[in-house]
Design a protein around this motif. Sequence first.
Motif, PDB file in Angstrom:
ATOM      1  N   ARG A  44      -1.078 -24.315  57.507  1.00 54.74           N
ATOM      2  CA  ARG A  44      -2.144 -23.762  58.407  1.00 54.74           C
ATOM      3  C   ARG A  44      -2.813 -24.612  58.859  1.00 54.74           C
ATOM      4  O   ARG A  44      -3.082 -25.671  58.177  1.00 54.74           O
ATOM      5  CB  ARG A  44      -2.857 -22.838  57.554  1.00 54.74           C
ATOM      6  CG  ARG A  44      -3.962 -21.913  58.119  1.00 54.74           C
ATOM      7  CD  ARG A  44      -4.972 -21.086  57.127  1.00 54.74           C
ATOM      8  NE  ARG A  44      -5.895 -20.511  57.883  1.00 54.74           N
ATOM      9  CZ  ARG A  44      -5.757 -19.382  58.376  1.00 54.74           C
ATOM     10  NH1 ARG A  44      -4.741 -18.549  58.100  1.00 54.74           N
ATOM     11  NH2 ARG A  44      -6.673 -18.851  58.993  1.00 54.74           N
ATOM     12  N   ALA A  48      -5.362 -21.628  63.814  1.00 53.20           N
ATOM     13  CA  ALA A  48      -4.116 -20.943  64.044  1.00 53.20           C
ATOM     14  C   ALA A  48      -3.650 -20.411  62.663  1.00 53.20           C
ATOM     15  O   ALA A  48      -3.423 -20.993  61.532  1.00 53.20           O
ATOM     16  CB  ALA A  48      -3.170 -22.203  64.308  1.00 53.20           C
ATOM     17  N   PRO A  49      -3.511 -19.224  62.614  1.00 54.45           N
ATOM     18  CA  PRO A  49      -3.103 -18.397  61.281  1.00 54.45           C
ATOM     19  C   PRO A  49      -1.502 -18.567  61.111  1.00 54.45           C
ATOM     20  O   PRO A  49      -1.015 -19.250  62.225  1.00 54.45           O
ATOM     21  CB  PRO A  49      -3.514 -16.974  61.847  1.00 54.45           C
ATOM     22  CG  PRO A  49      -3.346 -16.853  63.022  1.00 54.45           C
ATOM     23  CD  PRO A  49      -3.692 -18.192  63.686  1.00 54.45           C
ATOM     24  N   VAL A  50      -1.037 -18.197  60.053  1.00 54.19           N
ATOM     25  CA  VAL A  50       0.338 -18.098  59.729  1.00 54.19           C
ATOM     26  C   VAL A  50       0.939 -16.982  60.562  1.00 54.19           C
ATOM     27  O   VAL A  50       0.433 -16.012  60.957  1.00 54.19           O
ATOM     28  CB  VAL A  50       0.518 -17.861  58.264  1.00 54.19           C
ATOM     29  CG1 VAL A  50       2.087 -17.669  57.899  1.00 54.19           C
ATOM     30  CG2 VAL A  50      -0.154 -18.937  57.483  1.00 54.19           C
ATOM     31  N   ALA A  51       1.961 -17.304  61.012  1.00 53.78           N
ATOM     32  CA  ALA A  51       2.739 -16.484  62.073  1.00 53.78           C
ATOM     33  C   ALA A  51       3.345 -15.200  61.337  1.00 53.78           C
ATOM     34  O   ALA A  51       3.790 -15.172  60.214  1.00 53.78           O
ATOM     35  CB  ALA A  51       4.068 -17.095  62.709  1.00 53.78           C
ATOM     36  N   SER A  52       3.115 -13.887  61.925  1.00 57.77           N
ATOM     37  CA  SER A  52       3.630 -12.587  61.667  1.00 57.77           C
ATOM     38  C   SER A  52       3.962 -12.067  62.809  1.00 57.77           C
ATOM     39  O   SER A  52       3.725 -12.498  64.019  1.00 57.77           O
ATOM     40  CB  SER A  52       2.599 -12.047  60.807  1.00 57.77           C
ATOM     41  OG  SER A  52       1.484 -11.634  61.701  1.00 57.77           O
ATOM     42  N   ASN A  55       1.037 -11.266  65.334  1.00 57.48           N
ATOM     43  CA  ASN A  55       0.419 -12.070  65.997  1.00 57.48           C
ATOM     44  C   ASN A  55       1.267 -13.477  66.610  1.00 57.48           C
ATOM     45  O   ASN A  55       0.784 -14.210  67.044  1.00 57.48           O
ATOM     46  CB  ASN A  55      -0.847 -13.004  65.184  1.00 57.48           C
ATOM     47  CG  ASN A  55      -0.152 -13.986  64.075  1.00 57.48           C
ATOM     48  OD1 ASN A  55       1.239 -13.591  63.871  1.00 57.48           O
ATOM     49  ND2 ASN A  55      -0.846 -14.350  63.028  1.00 57.48           N
ATOM     50  N   ALA A  56       2.661 -13.182  66.619  1.00 62.39           N
ATOM     51  CA  ALA A  56       3.545 -14.015  67.341  1.00 62.39           C
ATOM     52  C   ALA A  56       3.388 -13.947  68.746  1.00 62.39           C
ATOM     53  O   ALA A  56       3.211 -13.259  69.183  1.00 62.39           O
ATOM     54  CB  ALA A  56       4.939 -13.578  66.853  1.00 62.39           C
ATOM     55  N   ARG A  96       5.714 -26.069  65.995  1.00 62.40           N
ATOM     56  CA  ARG A  96       5.756 -24.627  66.009  1.00 62.40           C
ATOM     57  C   ARG A  96       7.474 -24.295  66.026  1.00 62.40           C
ATOM     58  O   ARG A  96       7.224 -23.084  66.126  1.00 62.40           O
ATOM     59  CB  ARG A  96       5.308 -24.331  67.098  1.00 62.40           C
ATOM     60  CG  ARG A  96       3.465 -24.515  67.289  1.00 62.40           C
ATOM     61  CD  ARG A  96       3.129 -23.605  65.923  1.00 62.40           C
ATOM     62  NE  ARG A  96       1.537 -23.753  65.962  1.00 62.40           N
ATOM     63  CZ  ARG A  96       0.861 -24.758  65.467  1.00 62.40           C
ATOM     64  NH1 ARG A  96       1.670 -25.649  64.419  1.00 62.40           N
ATOM     65  NH2 ARG A  96      -0.502 -24.750  65.419  1.00 62.40           N
ATOM     66  N   ARG A 344      -3.320 -15.532  72.266  1.00 65.27           N
ATOM     67  CA  ARG A 344      -2.638 -16.584  72.308  1.00 65.27           C
ATOM     68  C   ARG A 344      -1.513 -16.747  72.925  1.00 65.27           C
ATOM     69  O   ARG A 344      -1.284 -18.083  73.688  1.00 65.27           O
ATOM     70  CB  ARG A 344      -2.177 -16.848  70.736  1.00 65.27           C
ATOM     71  CG  ARG A 344      -3.463 -16.816  69.703  1.00 65.27           C
ATOM     72  CD  ARG A 344      -2.842 -17.013  68.350  1.00 65.27           C
ATOM     73  NE  ARG A 344      -4.116 -16.679  67.359  1.00 65.27           N
ATOM     74  CZ  ARG A 344      -4.660 -17.693  66.885  1.00 65.27           C
ATOM     75  NH1 ARG A 344      -4.450 -19.008  67.445  1.00 65.27           N
ATOM     76  NH2 ARG A 344      -5.662 -17.405  66.181  1.00 65.27           N
ATOM     77  N   PRO A 401       0.403 -19.372  66.341  1.00 67.36           N
ATOM     78  CA  PRO A 401       0.472 -19.140  65.025  1.00 67.36           C
ATOM     79  C   PRO A 401       1.531 -20.048  64.413  1.00 67.36           C
ATOM     80  O   PRO A 401       2.502 -20.559  64.948  1.00 67.36           O
ATOM     81  CB  PRO A 401       0.925 -17.815  64.833  1.00 67.36           C
ATOM     82  CG  PRO A 401       0.565 -17.187  66.177  1.00 67.36           C
ATOM     83  CD  PRO A 401       0.712 -18.155  66.978  1.00 67.36           C
TER      84      PRO A 401
END
Length: 423
Positions: A44, A48-52, A55-56, A96, A344, A401
């Motif tokens: 992290r 920038a949050p962790v990708a899911s 929110n991708a 990324r 994003r 993310p």
Amino acid sequence: MPPRNEEAEHGPEAGTGAGGEPSPAGGAFTQRSAPARRSPRRRRTAGAPVASRSNAVHPGAWWLWALGLATAASRTNNPLLLGLLVGVAGYVVAARKTDAPWARSYTAFIKIGLFVVGIRLVFNLVLGSPIPGSHTLFTLPQLPLPDWAKGIRVGGRVTAEGMLFALYDGARLATLLICVGAANALANPARLLKSLPGALYEAGVAVVVAMTFAPNMVADVVRLRTARRLRGRPTGGIRAIAQIGLPVLEGALERSVAVAASMDARGYGRTAQVPAPVRHLTTALTLGGLLGVCAGTYGLLASEGAGYGIPVLAAGLAASLAGLRLGGRRQLRTRYRPDRWGARSWLVAGSGAMAAALMLWAGTYAPDALTLGVVPLSAAALPLWPALSLLAGLLPAFVAPVPAASPVPPAPPAPPAPPKESA
């Protein structure tokens, strides 16, 4: 209250102490299993949050970002700026990319770019260069050609100016390929296909299958080379390449047959009934719009057509979008959980567009720094403001993310310890 899990609190078997010692509660000697390995923490970064899935980044945003970098690369032949572009794309990919098969194809695109530079230099050695030069490196034997081949020569004098011009030209083409490779490594091809308009769905299927073939082929080559290395067989040379190429082609053929069968089972190729006037209008709008986009793009890239480039490009885009809207009526398909174009995604796409726009603007106030001449010979310099404008392409490395780390499988339990003998 839920019942207490005695096994979870006291180990796999009651009456067993730590390290396999018998506990006061009695019981046989048993070995406690080793604790499961924890999965690595998700990376992290700030902001920038962790990708899911929610929110991708949209796959189209990655392609717009890469096309923006490619547009910036097409405006210059300065090797320092081109190297900076390659570094920007490589840093974003390293920060990324995921563990998917297509994410491992970026290295292959770099090798293809280096191969293109080498081929360009070889062509300059063999066929010569139209650039006049006074610094002769060496002279090759020249092959006499008939009169109908005037203007073409094979061999002859090789100059430093011609080689430097070929190096600049090959480096620009290699940078374009590397930018495309960055988009191929970051964007999911299946999600990109799902986001295409209905009129381009059939063509998009062919493009996505072709794009997926390259990463899978690279993965097959790496797997076969690793297997040969473990068996003590050579991985280099013509014989090894021939022995690796046949299984790769066989796997590609089997994969294509499986994809064709799955597509046929899912009903690909179905079309709806559309009136003939609507079809003709769709064809005219689409073709006319694409011609307008090509003419407008040429006007933007060429210095002579900067006046009409933007209006023609805007008109071509409007006609193309109208044609795609009408052409989408022929497709009978629905979208399950479509990808959203969030903030994003706008930042990722806008960073590439900003880098391209700033490089186009740099061509007006610093054209000599972007397009280097080779006559006379001069060292390349790094212009400050064009270099800073290219750093806008680093924005996805901080706002996109962060991909989640792959879980580590738990370690197998330790074997039971033998019972201790009494004294």
